[in-house]
Design an enzyme around this catalytic site. Sequence first.
Site, PDB file in Angstrom:
ATOM      1  N   LYS A  51       2.184  28.083  24.731  1.00 20.75           N
ATOM      2  CA  LYS A  51       1.840  27.638  23.463  1.00 20.75           C
ATOM      3  C   LYS A  51       2.290  26.190  23.654  1.00 20.75           C
ATOM      4  O   LYS A  51       3.355  25.704  24.304  1.00 20.75           O
ATOM      5  CB  LYS A  51       2.717  28.249  22.268  1.00 20.75           C
ATOM      6  N   TYR A 272      19.309  -1.296  14.120  1.00 15.94           N
ATOM      7  CA  TYR A 272      19.383  -1.087  12.849  1.00 15.94           C
ATOM      8  C   TYR A 272      20.638  -0.752  12.069  1.00 15.94           C
ATOM      9  O   TYR A 272      21.410   0.013  12.742  1.00 15.94           O
ATOM     10  CB  TYR A 272      18.235   0.058  12.396  1.00 15.94           C
TER      11      TYR A 272
HETATM   12  C1  LIG Z   1       7.699  31.520  21.877  1.00 18.38           C
HETATM   13  C2  LIG Z   1       7.731  32.932  22.171  1.00 18.38           C
HETATM   14  C3  LIG Z   1       8.045  33.550  23.519  1.00 18.38           C
HETATM   15  C4  LIG Z   1       8.620  32.946  24.385  1.00 18.38           C
HETATM   16  O1  LIG Z   1      10.187  32.582  24.229  1.00 18.38           O
HETATM   17  P1  LIG Z   1      10.973  31.800  24.942  1.00 18.38           P
HETATM   18  O2  LIG Z   1      12.529  32.086  24.282  1.00 18.38           O
HETATM   19  O3  LIG Z   1      10.843  30.360  25.174  1.00 18.38           O
HETATM   20  O4  LIG Z   1      11.204  32.487  26.343  1.00 18.38           O
HETATM   21  C5  LIG Z   1       7.739  34.701  23.613  1.00 18.38           C
HETATM   22  N1  LIG Z   1       7.356  35.696  22.721  1.00 18.38           N
HETATM   23  C6  LIG Z   1       6.980  35.192  21.276  1.00 18.38           C
HETATM   24  C7  LIG Z   1       6.500  35.884  20.358  1.00 18.38           C
HETATM   25  C8  LIG Z   1       6.972  33.772  21.010  1.00 18.38           C
HETATM   26  O5  LIG Z   1       6.802  33.305  19.918  1.00 18.38           O
END
Ligand SMILES: *Cc1c(COP(=O)(O)O)cnc(C)c1O
Length: 377
Positions: A51, A272
């Site tokens: 993702k 800044y």
């Molecule tokens: C993002 C996500 C993962 C992966 O999690 P990590 O901590 O990056 O390994 C797995 N399952 C779901 C449902 C997620 O949203």
Amino acid sequence: MDCLITTNRQGGTTRAGGAPGYLTLDLSALARNYERLAAEVAPARAAAVVKADAYGLGADRVAAKLYAHGCRHFFVAQFAEALRLRPLLSADAMFFVLNGLQPGNEDACAREGIVPVINSLEQWQQWASAAQALGRKLPAVLQFDTGMSRLGVPPEERSALASLLEAESGIDVLFIMSHLASADEETSEQNGDQLAEMNRVAAAFPQFPVSFANSGGIILGKAYHGVLARPGIALYGGAPTAGRPNPMEPVVRLDVAVVQTRTVPAGTRVGYSGSHVTAETTRLATIAAGYADGLPRSLSNRGAVYHDGIRLPIVGRVSMDSITIDISALPEGRLKLGSLVEVLGPHQTLEDVARHAGTISYEILTGLGHRFERRYR
Ligand SMILES: *Cc1c(COP(=O)(O)O)cnc(C)c1O
């Protein structure tokens, strides 16, 4: 562009070509991380969570590499992410949409053979209607909420779901899943609570295999693995468990170019609001990345970058497109226009930067902007 870059002994770059910075992704290290996690969960399978453009690293390259190393299950958050990746891999790769479907995407999802994660009775009904309209069975994954209150069928709707499952719905449930809220904290009692709840769900729906562990969950042990683990951050070199030595190989390196250097007397304001004032004669360099590139403003006067292993503190505020660093610790003339400094690499991990910024590795990784030149090894 590669011919304009010289490589130092650590395999990093010391001088830029034309880019403001180089995000170097080690695809071999990615593959080794995958194989390591897959071996850890065997005989269960390891999926890959890709993702958010594979946590910002480039989902097309990442998915292709992991497919070549045996991965067949790919999780994304949104339908559009699956739609983009689907044509890049062979038909035996499966794509799962964690957020489920927004109304209107059902037909395209069915047509492309993408598998939605059904998180609610409402999504179930929509997917069942789509199956009915198309006159064929459609695959799905069922997510249960085991204590995170984020996504998934809540406990009070489990019996209603069981009734729906008994009726002929046209939905082919491939497996059930849930997600751990505290898997990176080994000693959190929430892990055991969620595992007990997951086991209750599995007992109530014994016809389906289970997917449970994310990266941290894999480290928690066999009881958490189910048949399909879903690592994300650990694939990309992030630490799966907080406060423990990181067993994963780093995948990302970030080098940023110097755009200006100067020497200023004691009492000079930097950046800044003049939030830093030099205490003595100081040599400064300005580098070509800022909060618009994903280096958070919370690193102002806190974080550092490295050159030749020497720590160069960030002084003053992080700007949108630049950061000023104190380079007094380096020999004079070492850094000049076009020199590169290490932001992520052998001397500074993702977790280091995240700690200085007051956030987590995930946010740093997914935030790294698109103005760096990406190089895949
Ligand atoms: C993002 C996500 C993962 C992966 O999690 P990590 O901590 O990056 O390994 C797995 N399952 C779901 C449902 C997620 O949203």
